[in-house]
Scaffold this active site. Structure first.
Site, PDB file in Angstrom:
ATOM      1  CD1 TRP A 182      -2.634   1.806   0.554  1.00 28.71           C
ATOM      2  CD2 TRP A 182      -1.285   2.444   2.217  1.00 28.71           C
ATOM      3  NE1 TRP A 182      -2.967   3.096   0.897  1.00 28.71           N
ATOM      4  CE2 TRP A 182      -2.155   3.511   1.913  1.00 28.71           C
ATOM      5  CE3 TRP A 182      -0.329   2.624   3.225  1.00 28.71           C
ATOM      6  CZ2 TRP A 182      -2.110   4.737   2.585  1.00 28.71           C
ATOM      7  CZ3 TRP A 182      -0.266   3.841   3.901  1.00 28.71           C
ATOM      8  CH2 TRP A 182      -1.162   4.873   3.575  1.00 28.71           C
TER       9      TRP A 182
ATOM     10  CD  GLU B  51      -4.523  -1.678   2.094  1.00 30.38           C
ATOM     11  OE1 GLU B  51      -3.329  -1.912   2.408  1.00 30.38           O
ATOM     12  OE2 GLU B  51      -5.396  -1.388   2.928  1.00 30.38           O
TER      13      GLU B  51
ATOM     14  CE  LYS C 115      -6.636   5.628   3.059  1.00 27.25           C
ATOM     15  NZ  LYS C 115      -5.721   5.587   4.195  1.00 27.25           N
TER      16      LYS C 115
ATOM     17  CG  ASP D 195      -8.546  -1.145   4.565  1.00 22.92           C
ATOM     18  OD1 ASP D 195      -9.612  -0.810   5.126  1.00 22.92           O
ATOM     19  OD2 ASP D 195      -7.443  -1.070   5.125  1.00 22.92           O
TER      20      ASP D 195
ATOM     21  CG  HIS E 156      -8.576   1.690   2.047  1.00 23.64           C
ATOM     22  ND1 HIS E 156      -7.318   1.291   1.675  1.00 23.64           N
ATOM     23  CD2 HIS E 156      -8.457   2.131   3.324  1.00 23.64           C
ATOM     24  CE1 HIS E 156      -6.470   1.461   2.688  1.00 23.64           C
ATOM     25  NE2 HIS E 156      -7.151   1.963   3.700  1.00 23.64           N
TER      26      HIS E 156
ATOM     27  CG  HIS F 230      -5.957  -4.753   5.027  1.00 22.65           C
ATOM     28  ND1 HIS F 230      -5.061  -3.720   4.927  1.00 22.65           N
ATOM     29  CD2 HIS F 230      -5.210  -5.898   5.067  1.00 22.65           C
ATOM     30  CE1 HIS F 230      -3.834  -4.218   4.895  1.00 22.65           C
ATOM     31  NE2 HIS F 230      -3.907  -5.526   4.963  1.00 22.65           N
TER      32      HIS F 230
ATOM     33  CG  ASP G 157      -8.950   4.337   6.087  1.00 22.75           C
ATOM     34  OD1 ASP G 157      -9.382   3.251   6.508  1.00 22.75           O
ATOM     35  OD2 ASP G 157      -7.758   4.532   5.803  1.00 22.75           O
TER      36      ASP G 157
ATOM     37  CG  ASP H  52      -7.537   2.409   9.883  1.00 21.61           C
ATOM     38  OD1 ASP H  52      -7.510   1.344   9.256  1.00 21.61           O
ATOM     39  OD2 ASP H  52      -7.223   3.503   9.374  1.00 21.61           O
TER      40      ASP H  52
ATOM     41  CG  ASP I  15      -5.304  -1.849   8.239  1.00 18.97           C
ATOM     42  OD1 ASP I  15      -4.666  -1.435   9.228  1.00 18.97           O
ATOM     43  OD2 ASP I  15      -5.226  -1.322   7.117  1.00 18.97           O
TER      44      ASP I  15
END
Ligand SMILES: C[C@H](O)[C@H](O)[C@@H](O)C(=O)CO
Ligand SMILES: [Mn+2]
Length: 425
Positions: free
Chosen positions: A185, A226, A228, A259, A262, A286, A294, A296, A326
């Site tokens: 990424w 990955e 985004k 992800d 993302h 992820h 995002d 997380d 993640d």
């Protein structure tokens, strides 16, 4: 095992069997699934290579919960504690900045030997390892560009890092007897609307081609890329967009990494799995939880987690999907965050396995959408909790919230001592 746990399990089994669900078989399958625990939850994405570096790349950790790991040994201790509270045998996902070495070494000079202690530990614990080159938190990523950088010297530095990372991954795979998934990424992008969207993407493509030019046995290493939608400071343009990496991965035989955080806030990854796996052999996830962006957040048992699990189970996609976590929440106990997120991910897979998939598919095909809705809703309150408790007990890990006592004890005995050491130094 507690008799009540066993009794509830037997009762639940009877209920599920009325819909043709073999609970014992589901648990056998569940025990085979490896979740990749991301090391970076343990120390707020700091790593050990450049201890004073600021986190960059448009990702952010909020919170300063005391006791985060400050050395590789502490991080391994914390991971061991977390893993002792999670049923099953899993993997640990390392970033390049978590090299365990006393040498002063830059990212493009990393070698397998800088991770030998991680490999020895993984062998000892019966764990697999995954890997990520670190394209952030470094002076050469200060302007937000790495593999797509217009400055040839900087771009070459990051290419060397990408190549070095794959050699480390190959070493993990060979030593541990299971493939290491190496996920790339890069944060590259612009805060404001660019004039030239094409050139950075051409450079990213060329850089990746160069990094991947060396063939590595897929039984040792699997490459993933990955995408985004945006990051902090790259709101208007991200070089490695979803379309870019879909095209890249499918044309190069690489894996797409999805992800959950993302994409646009109304866009979900659960609806993408069957499309990508129609054209690709392997997929990396992820599992994360975006809250408005995002962010997380720690993975909870929300609709999207369940839907991801259902897609994997209903389409028999688990053998072709690697599941990584993640999230990085610095506002709660770092070990509890791993335990909550990982237990939820496994529990969601169990819930999905305990649905009458064949029956539901038959009903759907027959066009009986009333029964489809009725049954899927009723199954939401079937006693999966009794099966989960039995699974935890049979795997020798705490049942229900008992794991929290263990974490609190560890906090008192280990983390608080760490914290006072930092305060007094
Ligand atoms: C630290 C990780 O590389 C990072 O979270 C990456 O996977 C990502 O999702 C960036 O937003
Ligand atoms: Mn990610």
């Amino acid at each position: 095992m507690d008799q009540q746990i066993r009794k509830s399990y037997e009762d639940a089994k009877t209920l599920y069997s009325q819909h043709g669900i073999d609970v014992d078989q589901a648990l056998e399958k569940l025990a085979q699934i490896k979740i990749s625990l991301h090391c970076w939850q343990g120390d707020d994405v700091r790593g050990f290579l450049f201890r004073d570096a600021e986190l960059s790349g448009g990702i952010a950790v909020t919170g300063s919960y005391p006791g985060r790991a400050a050395t590789p040994d502490q991080l391994r201790d914390d991971l061991e504690k977390a893993l002792s509270l999670i049923p099953g045998k899993h993997k640990v996902n390392l970033h390049a900045i978590y090299a365990d070495t006393e040498e002063k070494v830059d990212l493009d000079e990393l070698e397998p030997r800088h991770f030998q202690r991680w490999v020895d530990w993984a062998k000892d614990q019966g764990l697999g390892l995954d890997f990520n080159p670190t394209y952030f938190s470094h002076p050469k990523a200060a302007d937000g560009f790495t593999l797509s950088h217009a400055d040839e010297e900087i771009r070459q530095f990051w290419i060397r890092h990408g190549k070095a990372s794959r050699k480390i991954a190959e070493y993990f795979g060979r030593e541990l007897g299971q493939p290491c998934v190496t996920n790339s990424w890069v944060p590259d992008g612009y805060k404001d609307t660019p004039v030239d969207r094409l050139s950075p993407r051409q450079r990213l493509r060329d850089s990746l081609d160069e990094i991947f030019s060396e063939e590595i046995d897929p039984s040792y290493n699997i490459d993933a890329v990955e995408s985004k939608l945006f990051g902090l400071g790259s709101e208007s343009y991200v070089v490695g967009s979803h379309e870019f990496y879909m095209g890249y991965a499918l044309s190069r035989g690489k894996s797409v990494c999805l992800d959950a955080g993302h994409f646009h806030p109304t866009e979900v990854i659960s609806n993408k799995l069957t499309s990508i796996l129609m054209f690709s052999e392997h997929l990396l996830l992820h599992v994360s939880r975006p809250v408005r962006w995002d962010s997380d957040h720690v993975v909870t048992m929300d609709d999207e987690l369940l839907e991801i699990a259902r897609e994997l189970v209903r389409g028999d996609l688990l053998p072709r999907t690697s599941i990584g976590l993640d999230f990085f929440d610095g506002s709660i106990n770092h070990i509890a965050a791993w335990v909550i997120g990982t237990r939820n991910t496994i529990k969601a897979l169990l819930r999905a396995m305990l649905e009458p998939v064949d029956e539901l598919k038959r009903i759907e095909l027959a066009g009986d959408f009333t029964s489809r809705l009725a049954l899927t809703e009723e199954f939401k309150s079937y006693p999966f909790g009794s099966v989960w408790d039995y699974y935890c007990a049979s795997q020798g890990v705490p049942v229900r919230e008992q794991w929290l006592h263990e974490v609190k004890r560890y906090e008192e005995q280990v983390l608080s001592a760490r914290y006072s050491l930092v305060q007094n130094s």
